[in-house]
Motif scaffolding. Structure first.
Motif, PDB file in Angstrom:
ATOM      1  N   GLN A  32       0.811  -0.971  -0.550  1.00 24.25           N
ATOM      2  CA  GLN A  32       0.188   0.140  -0.163  1.00 24.25           C
ATOM      3  C   GLN A  32       0.930   1.061   0.220  1.00 24.25           C
ATOM      4  O   GLN A  32       1.717   1.402   0.281  1.00 24.25           O
ATOM      5  CB  GLN A  32      -1.224  -0.253   1.375  1.00 24.25           C
ATOM      6  N   LYS A  92      -5.630  10.025  -2.601  1.00 25.14           N
ATOM      7  CA  LYS A  92      -5.907   8.919  -3.265  1.00 25.14           C
ATOM      8  C   LYS A  92      -4.973   7.843  -2.920  1.00 25.14           C
ATOM      9  O   LYS A  92      -3.398   7.921  -2.323  1.00 25.14           O
ATOM     10  CB  LYS A  92      -5.142   8.169  -5.094  1.00 25.14           C
ATOM     11  N   GLU A 106      -2.885   3.831  -3.297  1.00 28.74           N
ATOM     12  CA  GLU A 106      -3.060   2.562  -3.888  1.00 28.74           C
ATOM     13  C   GLU A 106      -2.716   0.863  -2.988  1.00 28.74           C
ATOM     14  O   GLU A 106      -2.299   1.247  -1.934  1.00 28.74           O
ATOM     15  CB  GLU A 106      -1.223   3.009  -4.862  1.00 28.74           C
ATOM     16  N   CYS A 107      -3.081   0.319  -3.829  1.00 32.07           N
ATOM     17  CA  CYS A 107      -2.628  -1.257  -2.891  1.00 32.07           C
ATOM     18  C   CYS A 107      -2.982  -1.565  -4.660  1.00 32.07           C
ATOM     19  O   CYS A 107      -2.893  -2.167  -5.229  1.00 32.07           O
ATOM     20  CB  CYS A 107      -4.009  -1.118  -2.724  1.00 32.07           C
ATOM     21  N   ARG A 108      -1.587  -2.814  -4.370  1.00 29.19           N
ATOM     22  CA  ARG A 108      -0.742  -4.102  -5.367  1.00 29.19           C
ATOM     23  C   ARG A 108       0.001  -4.673  -4.892  1.00 29.19           C
ATOM     24  O   ARG A 108       0.063  -5.060  -3.693  1.00 29.19           O
ATOM     25  CB  ARG A 108       0.256  -2.987  -6.279  1.00 29.19           C
ATOM     26  N   SER A 122      -5.430  -1.175  -7.226  1.00 25.22           N
ATOM     27  CA  SER A 122      -6.360  -1.223  -6.924  1.00 25.22           C
ATOM     28  C   SER A 122      -6.186   0.428  -6.248  1.00 25.22           C
ATOM     29  O   SER A 122      -5.365   0.747  -5.561  1.00 25.22           O
ATOM     30  CB  SER A 122      -7.585  -2.143  -5.834  1.00 25.22           C
ATOM     31  N   THR A 123      -7.642   1.533  -6.616  1.00 23.38           N
ATOM     32  CA  THR A 123      -7.041   2.858  -6.340  1.00 23.38           C
ATOM     33  C   THR A 123      -7.732   2.910  -4.791  1.00 23.38           C
ATOM     34  O   THR A 123      -9.591   2.704  -6.003  1.00 23.38           O
ATOM     35  CB  THR A 123      -6.715   3.704  -6.708  1.00 23.38           C
ATOM     36  N   THR A 168      -9.588   6.388  -3.211  1.00 25.42           N
ATOM     37  CA  THR A 168      -9.606   8.016  -3.304  1.00 25.42           C
ATOM     38  C   THR A 168     -11.071   8.457  -2.302  1.00 25.42           C
ATOM     39  O   THR A 168     -11.973   8.585  -2.395  1.00 25.42           O
ATOM     40  CB  THR A 168      -9.721   7.823  -4.802  1.00 25.42           C
TER      41      THR A 168
END
Lengths: 116, 114
Positions: A6, A20, A22-24, A77-78, A80
Motif C-alpha cells: 500500500q 488517493k 494505492e493497493c498493489r 486498486s486505488t 480515493t
C-alpha cells in the motif's frame, strides 16, 4: 509470495482535499481486492469489494461518491477519499484474493490517513 | 447470517505462560476459518487457516488452533507466549460459499508481561 503493498503508508491532508491510496499485489494477480477501514482499537469494517474492470460493490452505509474505488488492473486498486474531512481520519487497509473459492485474503500494511 | 464472536476483549499473560484466545462462529455449513495478528499500526498477518481435514491446524510463530464443530469454536493456542506476541488478534470466517468476503471478530488484545 502473496505480498500486497500500500502506498502511502501515512498521509496527512487538509480538510476538503482528496487523497488517493494505492493497493498493489506484487507477486500475484488478484481476482478481487477489498478495502477496509479500521477505527482505533476496533475491528476491520469492510468498505467495498472490487474486481478488475468492473464497478466496486460497496457495503451498506459506505458512500460510493466519497470513497471512489478504481480497479484498473489485476494488480492495482486505488481508493480515493474525496473532499476529506476529519471524520474520515482512519486506518485504511486493502487486501487481495487469488482464489474466490476459499476466502483467503492477503493484506496490505495499511495507510494511516489524518485529515486536519 | 454469519458472525464471529471473540468473547475476550483484552487478555494479559506472563511471558512463558500458555495462551488460549477464544473464537466462536455462526455459520450454516463448514466454514473457512482464519486467525490474523495485527501489530500496532500494521496490517494483518495470517497466523493460520482451516479449510477442511485435520481439525488441529498448525500456524506460524508456534500458534495452533482447533476447529470444534460441536462447539462452533476455533480457539487459538500457544504453549509458551513470548513478549513479541503482544498484539491484536482477529478471528475471521468466510462469509459464504460463493464469495470471498471475510467476517471479522472484534479482536482480542494480548498484553504480555515479563
Amino acid at each position: 509470495g502473496a505480498v500486497v503493498s500500500q502506498h502511502p503508508s501515512r498521509v496527512i491532508c487538509k480538510s476538503g482535499t482528496s487523497v488517493k491510496i494505492e493497493c498493489r499485489s506484487l507477486d500475484f494477480q488478484a481476482t478481487t481486492m477489498f478495502w477496509y477501514r479500521q477505527f482505533p482499537k476496533q475491528s476491520l469494517m469492510l468498505m467495498a469489494t472490487s474486481n478488475e474492470g468492473s464497478k466496486a460493490t460497496y457495503e451498506q452505509g459506505v458512500e460510493k461518491d466519497k470513497f471512489l474505488i478504481n480497479h484498473a488492473s489485476l494488480t492495482l486498486s486505488t481508493l480515493t477519499v474525496t473532499s476529506a474531512h476529519p471524520e474520515d481520519s482512519s486506518f485504511y487497509i486493502c487486501s487481495a484474493s487469488i482464489d474466490t473459492s476459499n476466502n483467503e485474503q492477503f493484506f496490505g500494511p495499511g495507510t494511516r490517513l489524518t485529515v486536519l | 447470517a454469519q458472525s464471529v464472536t471473540q468473547p475476550d476483549i483484552h487478555i494479559t499473560v506472563s511471558e512463558g505462560a500458555s495462551l488460549e484466545l477464544r473464537c466462536n462462529y455462526s455459520y450454516g455449513a463448514t466454514p473457512y476459518l482464519f486467525w490474523y495478528v495485527q501489530s500496532p499500526g500494521q496490517g494483518l498477518q495470517l497466523l493460520l487457516k482451516y479449510f477442511s481435514g485435520d481439525t488441529l491446524v498448525q500456524g506460524i510463530k508456534g500458534f495452533e488452533a482447533e476447529f470444534k464443530r460441536s462447539q462452533s469454536s476455533f480457539n487459538l493456542r500457544k504453549p509458551s507466549v513470548h513478549w513479541s506476541d503482544a498484539a491484536e488478534y482477529f478471528c475471521a470466517v468466510g462469509a459464504s460459499y460463493n464469495t470471498d468476503k471475510l467476517i471479522f471478530g472484534t479482536g482480542t488484545r494480548l498484553q504480555v508481561f515479563p
